[in-house]
Scaffold this active site. Structure first.
Site, short mmCIF file in Angstrom:
data_model
loop_
_atom_site.label_atom_id
_atom_site.label_comp_id
_atom_site.label_asym_id
_atom_site.label_seq_id
_atom_site.Cartn_x
_atom_site.Cartn_y
_atom_site.Cartn_z
N ARG A 65 -51.62 36.69 8.87
CA ARG A 65 -52.33 35.10 8.94
C ARG A 65 -52.25 34.84 7.38
NH1 ARG A 65 -53.25 32.02 12.42
NH2 ARG A 65 -53.63 33.32 14.17
N ARG A 91 -40.74 35.67 13.33
CA ARG A 91 -41.82 36.18 12.25
C ARG A 91 -42.29 37.53 12.77
NH1 ARG A 91 -47.33 32.86 13.89
NH2 ARG A 91 -47.32 32.96 16.04
N HIS A 157 -44.22 27.91 7.68
CA HIS A 157 -45.46 27.68 8.08
C HIS A 157 -46.43 28.06 7.02
CE1 HIS A 157 -49.05 28.02 10.41
NE2 HIS A 157 -48.54 27.71 11.57
N ASP A 202 -54.52 19.09 13.49
CA ASP A 202 -53.03 19.62 13.95
C ASP A 202 -52.07 18.78 14.02
OD1 ASP A 202 -51.25 21.59 14.75
OD2 ASP A 202 -52.53 22.56 16.21
N GLU A 261 -46.63 22.58 6.71
CA GLU A 261 -45.55 23.29 7.11
C GLU A 261 -44.22 22.26 7.01
OE1 GLU A 261 -46.28 24.80 11.23
OE2 GLU A 261 -48.25 24.68 10.86
C1 BG6 Z 1 -49.42 25.56 13.70
C2 BG6 Z 1 -49.81 24.87 15.17
O1 BG6 Z 1 -48.25 25.32 13.41
O2 BG6 Z 1 -49.77 26.92 13.84
C3 BG6 Z 1 -51.08 25.14 15.57
O3 BG6 Z 1 -49.74 23.64 14.83
C4 BG6 Z 1 -51.45 26.73 15.53
O4 BG6 Z 1 -51.38 24.44 16.63
C5 BG6 Z 1 -51.29 27.15 14.07
O5 BG6 Z 1 -52.79 27.04 15.94
C6 BG6 Z 1 -51.26 28.68 14.19
O6 BG6 Z 1 -50.50 29.22 14.93
P1 BG6 Z 1 -50.55 31.08 15.33
O7 BG6 Z 1 -49.55 31.22 16.19
O8 BG6 Z 1 -49.93 31.66 13.85
O9 BG6 Z 1 -51.95 31.53 15.37
#
Ligand code: BG6
Length: 289
Positions: A65, A91, A157, A202, A261
């Site tokens: 993350r 990913r 992202h 979001d 993003e």
């Molecule tokens: C964002 C979304 O792109 O990614 C969110 O708009 C989401 O809704 C976030 O919570 C994280 O996603 P993930 O799957 O990496 O936890």
């Protein structure tokens, strides 16, 4: 490719022992994992530009993350099958290094196989180019290598360090059509003003301009995103309640980052005929404000 890499591109491992490539340019460095072709870090003279969650997991087949996970071929949950991975499979897969030069640039590749075709029945070639210079440049090329057309969604992202998200702002999205997906969003906001973070955020913006700015007064710096062939942008911060449900996060992690993003999603999903290709490009600059 043969393993002779230029001196400013080195093989290394992340804290979980997964293979990565480290690009060096003057005092700066960038790390790109072969898992997901994810840029994990950009160490810049002005500090780390990309954010990493405070309890990161460097596990096989999982994105960290933070950094820049890639979203492909669908954004968010799969439209019909909730068992398929959120944000697609790119990913989670292991990519291959196909080119490196002393710019420095690395190019990583992912092609379809039995496992991807079981999730998404198309033949494709993805290439991610990462170039480190005064800016960090990313280029995601999607090629339809099959005989039938397909449509896909994609996003870089990017997670950015902002110091204090409550004082950060995003400039360039004013007045654009936007869908708010947050469970507990701000009740109302002035869409003509730069975006400020005052609640879970979001938002999917469409028809976005090439240049966006993320201003972080807490760090006295501005990140500029210059994109090409990206019609969508998603701006995300989970605020405390959603943070508590997310992997790899400490309770107060939401304060220190936001995602901006660079994407083509929803009505701006990209359609490719047999043999066609599409390239989404992003140059990120980080400068004192
Ligand atoms: C964002 C979304 O792109 O990614 C969110 O708009 C989401 O809704 C976030 O919570 C994280 O996603 P993930 O799957 O990496 O936890």
């Amino acid at each position: 490719m043969s393993e002779r890499l230029p001196a400013n591109v080195k093989r290394a491992q992340d804290p979980g022992g997964r293979a990565l490539l480290r690009l060096e340019h003057e005092q700066d460095a960038a790390e790109v994992s072969l898992c997901g072709a994810q840029v994990l870090r950009w160490q810049h003279a002005g500090g780390e530009v990309l954010w990493t969650a405070s309890q990161p997991k460097y596990a096989a087949g999982q994105p960290v993350r933070g950094g820049v996970p890639l979203v492909f071929p669908w954004f968010g949950d799969h439209a019909t099958d909730p068992k398929l991975p959120a944000h697609g499979f790119a990913r989670n897969r292991t990519w291959t290094l196909v080119h490196a030069n002393d710019t420095p640039e690395v190019v990583l590749e992912l092609t379809d196989d039995e496992a991807t075709r079981a999730m998404w029945p198309h033949s494709f070639r993805l290439r991610l180019s990462v170039v480190l210079g005064a800016k960090l440049r990313l280029g995601l090329t999607v090629e339809n290598t099959g005989g039938e057309p397909f449509a896909f969604e994609a996003a870089l992202h990017s997670y950015f360090v902002v110091g204090d998200v409550r004082t950060a702002s995003v400039h360039g999205l004013e007045g654009l059509p936007c869908t708010e997906q947050a469970a507990e969003p701000e009740a109302q906001w002035d869409r003509a003003q730069p975006l400020r973070f005052r609640a879970e955020t979001d938002r999917i913006f469409q028809g976005v301009p090439e240049r966006l700015e993320l201003r972080s007064p807490a760090l006295a710096r501005t990140v500029t995103l210059l994109a090409r062939d990206a019609r969508s942008a998603i701006v995300w911060n989970p605020w405390p309640a959603k943070t508590a449900k997310l992997s790899q996060m400490a309770p107060d992690d939401w304060q220190r980052f936001c995602c901006v993003e660079t994407a083509n999603v929803r009505e701006h999903a990209v359609r490719l005929g047999a043999g066609e290709a599409h390239r989404l490009a992003l140059a990120i600059a980080c400068e004192p404000a």
